[in-house]
Design a protein around this motif. Structure first.
Motif, PDB file in Angstrom:
ATOM      1  N   TYR A 130      15.921  13.463  31.255  1.00 39.36           N
ATOM      2  CA  TYR A 130      15.704  14.179  29.998  1.00 39.36           C
ATOM      3  C   TYR A 130      16.816  15.190  29.733  1.00 39.36           C
ATOM      4  CZ  TYR A 130      11.049  12.298  29.069  1.00 39.36           C
ATOM      5  OH  TYR A 130      10.000  11.462  28.770  1.00 39.36           O
ATOM      6  N   SER A 131      17.242  15.892  30.777  1.00 39.22           N
ATOM      7  CA  SER A 131      18.295  16.898  30.611  1.00 39.22           C
ATOM      8  C   SER A 131      19.594  16.267  30.118  1.00 39.22           C
ATOM      9  CB  SER A 131      18.539  17.637  31.930  1.00 39.22           C
ATOM     10  OG  SER A 131      17.425  18.422  32.295  1.00 39.22           O
ATOM     11  N   ILE A 147      19.048  15.634  26.422  1.00 37.94           N
ATOM     12  CA  ILE A 147      18.916  16.876  25.642  1.00 37.94           C
ATOM     13  C   ILE A 147      20.251  17.594  25.526  1.00 37.94           C
ATOM     14  CG2 ILE A 147      17.915  19.194  25.716  1.00 37.94           C
ATOM     15  CD1 ILE A 147      15.363  17.858  26.841  1.00 37.94           C
ATOM     16  N   LEU A 176      11.664  15.107  24.025  1.00 41.82           N
ATOM     17  CA  LEU A 176      13.020  15.524  23.652  1.00 41.82           C
ATOM     18  C   LEU A 176      12.990  16.691  22.674  1.00 41.82           C
ATOM     19  CD1 LEU A 176      14.763  12.049  23.237  1.00 41.82           C
ATOM     20  CD2 LEU A 176      15.110  13.695  25.083  1.00 41.82           C
ATOM     21  N   ILE A 186      14.436  20.450  23.395  1.00 38.05           N
ATOM     22  CA  ILE A 186      15.482  21.084  22.593  1.00 38.05           C
ATOM     23  C   ILE A 186      15.005  22.434  22.062  1.00 38.05           C
ATOM     24  CG2 ILE A 186      16.742  20.876  20.407  1.00 38.05           C
ATOM     25  CD1 ILE A 186      17.047  17.891  21.083  1.00 38.05           C
TER      26      ILE A 186
END
Length: 295
Positions: A137-138, A141, A267, A271
């Protein structure tokens, strides 16, 4: 080891299941062996629509025993096995034939239909929740939050997920464009993509000409590329900067876009956490515009 495996090995996933059972047989408990007998004797079509509770009843065990047995065999759960079993059907069997199989196996019992839909949805949510770690995910993002414009692409059910992501990201303060055309008109929508932008492609299991062109174009202009998929992670790994897994329905009982929508929500929330000031300003502006419009 006892002889219990059927001769129905046309489906590669069933052949793989039986190989796992054979390799682990001597280490399995009595209840786990009972579950394995049922799993190995169940046809691919019936396995797709079987619940853990039904398999537990057939094996004289429980739904928990079914899940534990599958985990002993190396699966994350029944949903993963169904995904693997479904792959040949989704690629080689016509949709109308799959629909007939589904109706034949589930029948007209509304209570059963409800149970099957909710259980499959729960399984997909569980599988999607465990499919991506924080690093995955990082990686996505970090590229999205730095983009001047995020282009979100998908068609059909994937287009619904792509449009949902574009909407959610816009509300966090990111400029977005939803690419929902194909062929000739897609060129108009994608031509403004540049080096400071990011492309998010929702592609569960097929690489179409449009997807190939979009990925090539994003690479050519230097835009970041993020893939949200079920089956294409390995195949497209060298063409994207980040990949997230969104399992699609193995049976058609639930929407193909369900897991993709949930990944999009993660996501968007991620953010908002990374850039809270921008998200707050966008939220205030959105609420102000709604109030002026009478909402």
């Amino acid at each position: 080891m006892e002889s219990f495996v059927t001769t129905d090995t046309d489906n590669p996933a069933l052949a793989g299941l039986r190989e796992r059972i054979s390799g682990a047989w001597n280490e399995l408990s009595k209840s786990e062996r009972a579950v394995c007998r049922v799993l190995s004797a169940t046809s691919a079509e019936r396995l797709l629509y079987a619940s853990a509770a039904e398999l537990g009843t057939q094996s004289g065990t429980s739904n928990a025993s079914v899940v534990r047995t599958l985990q002993r065999l190396g699966y994350s759960g029944l949903s993963q096995l169904k995904q693997e079993v479904a792959a040949p059907f989704t690629s080689t069997v016509a949709p109308d034939v799959r629909l007939k199989h589904r109706l034949d196996l589930i029948g007209q019992d509304l209570a059963r239909i409800q149970q099957e839909v909710w259980e499959e949805a729960a399984s997909l949510v569980e599988l999607a929740a465990s499919a991506n770690d924080d690093d995955a995910y990082s990686a996505a993002i970090n590229r999205l939050v730095r983009a001047e414009t995020v282009y979100c692409y998908g068609l059909g059910a994937s287009g619904i997920a792509a449009g949902h992501l574009a909407l959610r990201l816009r509300r966090t303060g990111l400029a977005t464009r939803s690419l929902d055309s194909d062929g000739f008109r897609l060129a108009d929508e994608a031509m403004s993509m540049g080096v400071k932008d990011a492309l998010v492609v929702f592609a569960p299991g097929r690489v179409t000409r449009d997807i190939n062109v979009l990925l090539d174009h994003a690479s050519l202009v230097g835009a970041s590329r993020i893939l949200i998929t079920d089956e294409l992670g390995d195949r497209l790994a060298d063409r994207v900067d980040a990949t997230l897994i969104a399992p699609h329905t193995p049976t058609g009982l639930t929407s193909d876009g369900l897991a993709g929508i949930l990944v999009a929500d993660v996501l968007a929330q991620g953010i908002s956490a990374v850039a809270p000031d921008s998200a707050l300003r966008s939220s205030q502006l959105l609420n102000d515009l709604r109030a002026r419009l009478g909402y």
